[in-house]
Design an enzyme around this catalytic site. Sequence first.
Site, PDB file in Angstrom:
ATOM      1  N   SER A 131      79.387  11.073  37.984  1.00  0.00           N
ATOM      2  CA  SER A 131      80.014  10.373  36.891  1.00  0.00           C
ATOM      3  C   SER A 131      81.366   9.744  37.225  1.00  0.00           C
ATOM      4  O   SER A 131      81.825   8.864  36.491  1.00  0.00           O
ATOM      5  CB  SER A 131      80.209  11.345  35.726  1.00  0.00           C
ATOM      6  OG  SER A 131      81.143  12.359  36.066  1.00  0.00           O
ATOM      7  N   SER A 135      79.543  15.127  40.606  1.00  0.00           N
ATOM      8  CA  SER A 135      80.190  13.907  40.110  1.00  0.00           C
ATOM      9  C   SER A 135      81.352  13.382  40.950  1.00  0.00           C
ATOM     10  O   SER A 135      81.856  12.293  40.679  1.00  0.00           O
ATOM     11  CB  SER A 135      80.689  14.120  38.679  1.00  0.00           C
ATOM     12  OG  SER A 135      79.612  14.016  37.786  1.00  0.00           O
ATOM     13  N   LYS A 164      90.593   9.626  36.929  1.00  0.00           N
ATOM     14  CA  LYS A 164      89.406   9.497  36.079  1.00  0.00           C
ATOM     15  C   LYS A 164      89.848   9.666  34.627  1.00  0.00           C
ATOM     16  O   LYS A 164      90.731  10.466  34.323  1.00  0.00           O
ATOM     17  CB  LYS A 164      88.417  10.595  36.480  1.00  0.00           C
ATOM     18  CG  LYS A 164      87.065  10.542  35.790  1.00  0.00           C
ATOM     19  CD  LYS A 164      86.162  11.654  36.342  1.00  0.00           C
ATOM     20  CE  LYS A 164      84.770  11.633  35.742  1.00  0.00           C
ATOM     21  NZ  LYS A 164      83.903  12.697  36.308  1.00  0.00           N
TER      22      LYS A 164
END
Lengths: 482, 96
Positions: A148, A172, A73
Amino acid sequence: MSVHTVKEIVASLRRGEAKPSEWAARILECIRRADGRVGAFLHVDEEGALARAKSLDGQPVEGTLFGVPYALKDNICTAGLRTTAASRILENYVPPYSATVADKLASAGAVLVGKTNMDEFAMGSSTENSAFQPTRNPYDLERVPGGSSGGSAAAVAAGMVPFALGSDTGGSIRQPAAFCGVVGLKPTYGRVSRYGLIAFASSLDQIGPFTRTVEDAALVLEAISGFDPHDSTSVDEPVERFADGLDTGVRGLRVGVVTDIQEEGLHPGVKQAVEQAIAVLQGAGAEVVEVSLPHSRYAVATYYLIAPAEASSNLARYDGVRYGRRADADTLLEMYERTRSEGFGMEVKRRIIIGTYALSSGYYDAYYRRAQQMRTLIRQDFDRAFERCDVIALPTAPTPAFKLGEQLDDPLQMYLNDMYTIPANLAGIPGISVPCGLVEGLPVGVQILGRAFDEQTVLRAAHAYEQLRGFEMPVPALEGSA
Amino acid sequence: MRITEETVQNVARLARLAVGREEAARLAPQLSDIIGYAEQLQQVDLEGVEPTSHPLSRYNALRPDEVRPCLDREAALANAPDSDGEQVRVPAVLEG
């Protein structure tokens, strides 16, 4: 497209059937073919990945992740490789150091292929708050991948990488894993070093893996866990060999079901799929016990005071002075205001304002302090529940993936996506999402929570369910990528 | 608690965000919704409950006070939007 697990890739290297550079080339080809439609990656480091994989060719296969390509990420720092947190304010930021998890994965032999899309600064539940691009759900390109960590979830779901790391502050990792039909694990707070993770809410953030199988999640967790002198909140607990003992089954395991769970907004299909998953565990010899989490109904309210408060403080560092974007201005004050106003997206501004409001004098006691008190009660509910059971099973998200744009104008509705995942962050306990079926053609997940530092039991229950659930998750048919 | 446009602009200023009138008009009802939702916590009796600021009961984490290598100046300044090679440069803070 054929998809491969971490375990299969390592096995093929052990048998000498393929070289790390061949796997890297194959994975890069997958990304080239599929990512134009999905948009999971913000940056693919073809050259770096191939060079690193070539350097492993011919070396003895050592380490659980030797030669395995993976993605991070884009809020996890990588030395020399742009790291943006999907924000304009960090558009050109090249970290001078790598996160501890990136270093640990490198020592385990893994090969970084790129950085994945996310909601800006990890604030969001759909990845639509990225300043750069949307990411699409590989099972339905009209729908969001969750967030997210939506880019990491979609990359694993589409078979572009066998594993990826994300971060989980209020769900997330687990919510996008559920939306994309993959396994997502949030470890216990303190299990994994946060050094080099761009901070959102420091008392809640935790890094964890996305994988296709529970066993792979165990392998990755083992590689990234452990005390780190660079993160004083990481904990010096022994790192178990999490993949060992997965097969011991669930006979006698006490699985808690929450009697007072909030059902408003829960999709009946999700409810049924989770009940079926619990029945599978019961059929395998687990004992189902009723537990109560009476204060979890206040978790979303609590979280949306605590997380923005911490964020408003953490994001004060983006001032245009030492790194990141700077707007031209004549005075220092004007420079700060213009830099931050141009650099942050709407959701980030919303949360900074909520957090600043909740912390401001006159409101601190009414909002922030009350939220911290409620956090105590939510934690104590779990302490009591885990006296009666070993794990708790519940839905990961109340619905399957929604359509792009559907919830963008209603921030509060968006926040309610996290109603079942937030309590674990507030309490600091581990949780995993495992696919438990399709509802209207879209993946849904069952969430299994456990005691702090008892990932072993969480993984064992999740693995047992995965083996016994009686179906394989279909690989999404991305048109043109077959 | 209803959040007015004026409150939005005042709080934004505290956070060093310049929020224009149009943006404030959009944000005010959204923030009122969110703060209104959070007001559920006012209905619960929390008298005497200790606040939790952290999931682990941690005390001070200490490390030996030893000199260790750190980022060199070039690396530390590499991302600075403006520097003279030795320090970061910012607009004038004081007049004259």
